[in-house]
Write a protein that holds these residues in place. Structure first.
Motif, PDB file in Angstrom:
ATOM      1  N   ILE A 166     -16.204  18.912 -23.987  1.00  0.00           N
ATOM      2  CA  ILE A 166     -17.475  18.824 -24.031  1.00  0.00           C
ATOM      3  C   ILE A 166     -17.617  17.025 -24.778  1.00  0.00           C
ATOM      4  CG2 ILE A 166     -19.891  19.700 -24.075  1.00  0.00           C
ATOM      5  CD1 ILE A 166     -18.309  22.294 -22.939  1.00  0.00           C
ATOM      6  N   PRO A 167     -18.546  16.322 -24.719  1.00  0.00           N
ATOM      7  CA  PRO A 167     -18.532  15.357 -25.559  1.00  0.00           C
ATOM      8  C   PRO A 167     -20.327  15.627 -25.804  1.00  0.00           C
ATOM      9  CG  PRO A 167     -19.295  14.610 -23.532  1.00  0.00           C
ATOM     10  CD  PRO A 167     -18.142  15.940 -23.449  1.00  0.00           C
ATOM     11  N   GLY A 168     -20.736  15.223 -27.096  1.00  0.00           N
ATOM     12  CA  GLY A 168     -22.430  15.765 -27.640  1.00  0.00           C
ATOM     13  C   GLY A 168     -21.976  16.839 -28.735  1.00  0.00           C
ATOM     14  N   ASP A 169     -23.476  17.350 -28.621  1.00  0.00           N
ATOM     15  CA  ASP A 169     -23.384  18.272 -30.267  1.00  0.00           C
ATOM     16  C   ASP A 169     -23.078  20.224 -29.154  1.00  0.00           C
ATOM     17  OD1 ASP A 169     -25.030  19.278 -32.658  1.00  0.00           O
ATOM     18  OD2 ASP A 169     -26.680  19.706 -31.446  1.00  0.00           O
ATOM     19  N   GLU A 170     -22.523  21.003 -30.152  1.00  0.00           N
ATOM     20  CA  GLU A 170     -22.545  21.810 -29.343  1.00  0.00           C
ATOM     21  C   GLU A 170     -23.410  22.964 -30.527  1.00  0.00           C
ATOM     22  OE1 GLU A 170     -21.831  25.436 -28.978  1.00  0.00           O
ATOM     23  OE2 GLU A 170     -20.206  23.873 -28.018  1.00  0.00           O
ATOM     24  N   PRO A 171     -24.410  23.412 -29.930  1.00  0.00           N
ATOM     25  CA  PRO A 171     -25.431  24.155 -31.146  1.00  0.00           C
ATOM     26  C   PRO A 171     -24.488  24.906 -31.433  1.00  0.00           C
ATOM     27  CG  PRO A 171     -26.123  24.119 -28.272  1.00  0.00           C
ATOM     28  CD  PRO A 171     -25.007  23.333 -28.659  1.00  0.00           C
ATOM     29  N   THR A 172     -24.154  25.645 -31.368  1.00  0.00           N
ATOM     30  CA  THR A 172     -23.543  27.122 -32.140  1.00  0.00           C
ATOM     31  C   THR A 172     -21.903  26.370 -33.516  1.00  0.00           C
ATOM     32  OG1 THR A 172     -20.966  27.322 -31.106  1.00  0.00           O
ATOM     33  CG2 THR A 172     -22.751  28.987 -30.053  1.00  0.00           C
ATOM     34  N   TYR A 173     -21.876  25.102 -33.819  1.00  0.00           N
ATOM     35  CA  TYR A 173     -21.348  24.430 -34.469  1.00  0.00           C
ATOM     36  C   TYR A 173     -22.331  24.314 -35.803  1.00  0.00           C
ATOM     37  CZ  TYR A 173     -17.218  24.425 -31.947  1.00  0.00           C
ATOM     38  OH  TYR A 173     -15.958  25.086 -31.746  1.00  0.00           O
ATOM     39  N   ARG A 174     -23.840  24.173 -35.841  1.00  0.00           N
ATOM     40  CA  ARG A 174     -24.244  23.356 -36.327  1.00  0.00           C
ATOM     41  C   ARG A 174     -24.779  23.931 -37.692  1.00  0.00           C
ATOM     42  NH1 ARG A 174     -29.533  23.707 -31.946  1.00  0.00           N
ATOM     43  NH2 ARG A 174     -28.253  21.623 -30.413  1.00  0.00           N
ATOM     44  N   ILE A 175     -24.536  25.746 -37.907  1.00  0.00           N
ATOM     45  CA  ILE A 175     -24.279  26.426 -38.792  1.00  0.00           C
ATOM     46  C   ILE A 175     -22.548  26.428 -39.353  1.00  0.00           C
ATOM     47  CG2 ILE A 175     -25.176  28.560 -40.168  1.00  0.00           C
ATOM     48  CD1 ILE A 175     -27.691  27.823 -38.852  1.00  0.00           C
ATOM     49  N   VAL A 176     -21.904  25.705 -40.398  1.00  0.00           N
ATOM     50  CA  VAL A 176     -20.147  26.484 -40.489  1.00  0.00           C
ATOM     51  C   VAL A 176     -21.241  27.216 -42.114  1.00  0.00           C
ATOM     52  CG1 VAL A 176     -18.618  25.788 -41.370  1.00  0.00           C
ATOM     53  CG2 VAL A 176     -20.139  24.296 -39.524  1.00  0.00           C
ATOM     54  N   GLU A 177     -20.294  28.520 -42.149  1.00  0.00           N
ATOM     55  CA  GLU A 177     -20.246  29.430 -42.896  1.00  0.00           C
ATOM     56  C   GLU A 177     -19.388  28.778 -43.709  1.00  0.00           C
ATOM     57  OE1 GLU A 177     -20.704  33.476 -41.936  1.00  0.00           O
ATOM     58  OE2 GLU A 177     -22.777  33.499 -41.981  1.00  0.00           O
ATOM     59  N   ASP A 178     -18.379  29.069 -44.937  1.00  0.00           N
ATOM     60  CA  ASP A 178     -17.518  28.486 -46.003  1.00  0.00           C
ATOM     61  C   ASP A 178     -16.646  27.735 -45.545  1.00  0.00           C
ATOM     62  OD1 ASP A 178     -18.698  31.649 -46.878  1.00  0.00           O
ATOM     63  OD2 ASP A 178     -17.099  32.780 -45.293  1.00  0.00           O
ATOM     64  N   GLY A 179     -17.122  26.844 -45.934  1.00  0.00           N
ATOM     65  CA  GLY A 179     -16.931  25.609 -45.215  1.00  0.00           C
ATOM     66  C   GLY A 179     -18.099  24.680 -45.352  1.00  0.00           C
ATOM     67  N   ALA A 180     -18.056  23.489 -44.037  1.00  0.00           N
ATOM     68  CA  ALA A 180     -18.654  22.274 -44.191  1.00  0.00           C
ATOM     69  C   ALA A 180     -17.652  21.547 -42.677  1.00  0.00           C
ATOM     70  CB  ALA A 180     -19.608  21.819 -45.032  1.00  0.00           C
ATOM     71  N   TRP A 181     -18.187  21.327 -41.337  1.00  0.00           N
ATOM     72  CA  TRP A 181     -17.461  19.989 -41.197  1.00  0.00           C
ATOM     73  C   TRP A 181     -17.669  18.451 -41.653  1.00  0.00           C
ATOM     74  CZ3 TRP A 181     -15.231  21.443 -37.365  1.00  0.00           C
ATOM     75  CH2 TRP A 181     -16.825  23.141 -36.193  1.00  0.00           C
ATOM     76  N   PRO A 182     -16.566  17.708 -42.191  1.00  0.00           N
ATOM     77  CA  PRO A 182     -16.045  16.566 -43.228  1.00  0.00           C
ATOM     78  C   PRO A 182     -17.036  15.219 -42.322  1.00  0.00           C
ATOM     79  CG  PRO A 182     -14.345  17.074 -41.284  1.00  0.00           C
ATOM     80  CD  PRO A 182     -14.861  18.564 -40.884  1.00  0.00           C
TER      81      PRO A 182
END
Length: 180
Positions: free
Chosen positions: A71-87
């Motif tokens: 699925i291309p595009g923003d995944e709403p559940t990925y907006r908040i990442v605990e104990d880390g971050a998207w690179p």
């Protein structure tokens, strides 16, 4: 066995539901009893993903061997990442709901490798108990970025791979070479 990927069609829905039933049973007997409840993903969600053109099947020997969504595009559940971050914050596609018919060894790796060749960085998530998916993602070069929470509030490990022109992993090459 030669494997090919195509978009799922509405006529595939009964087969896909059976594959997910089998996948849930496998997960429960292999240390992952909580990731997918009995109703997941459900006919309505799958039908909507088929209609949107984001649900794919892997064909081999004239039968569906696996199913997954990219699925291309923003995944709403990925907006908040605990104990880390998207690179990085680039457009991406997300792998969701990958399941095998259980007939082809290495088919999960085949699906992941196909997703990595589609031209976008790829994100994925999986339950802490799903060691099979964790191994497949890490073998393909994904890095764990932290923890996200699904729509129902369940925690998942979040993974990322910058794969815009990624060559298939050696494991994926072996699957294609052996099956081709």
């Amino acid at each position: 066995m030669k494997l090919t990927v195509r978009r799922a069609a509405a006529a595939d829905l009964p087969t896909l539901l059976q594959i997910f039933d089998n996948a849930r049973a496998f997960m429960r007997t292999h240390g992952n009893p909580h990731q997918w409840p009995d109703s997941y993903p459900g006919a309505a969600r799958l039908a909507a993903e088929i209609e949107r053109g984001v649900c794919y099947v892997v064909m081999g020997e004239g039968a569906i061997q696996a199913v997954f969504c990219l699925i291309p595009g923003d995944e709403p559940t990925y907006r908040i990442v605990e104990d880390g971050a998207w690179p990085e914050d680039l457009p991406y596609a997300t792998i969701h709901r990958m399941a095998s018919a259980g007939q082809v060894r290495g088919i999960g790796q085949f699906c992941i490798d196909w997703c990595l060749r589609q031209g976008l960085p790829v994100r994925a998530d999986t339950h802490a108990d799903n060691v099979y998916m964790q191994r497949a993602l890490e073998k393909s070069g994904f890095v764990r970025c932290g923890r996200i929470y699904t729509e129902d509030g369940s925690p998942r490990w979040a993974y990322y791979h910058k794969a815009a022109t990624q060559k298939a992993s050696p494991a994926g090459e072996a699957v294609r070479a052996a099956d081709g």
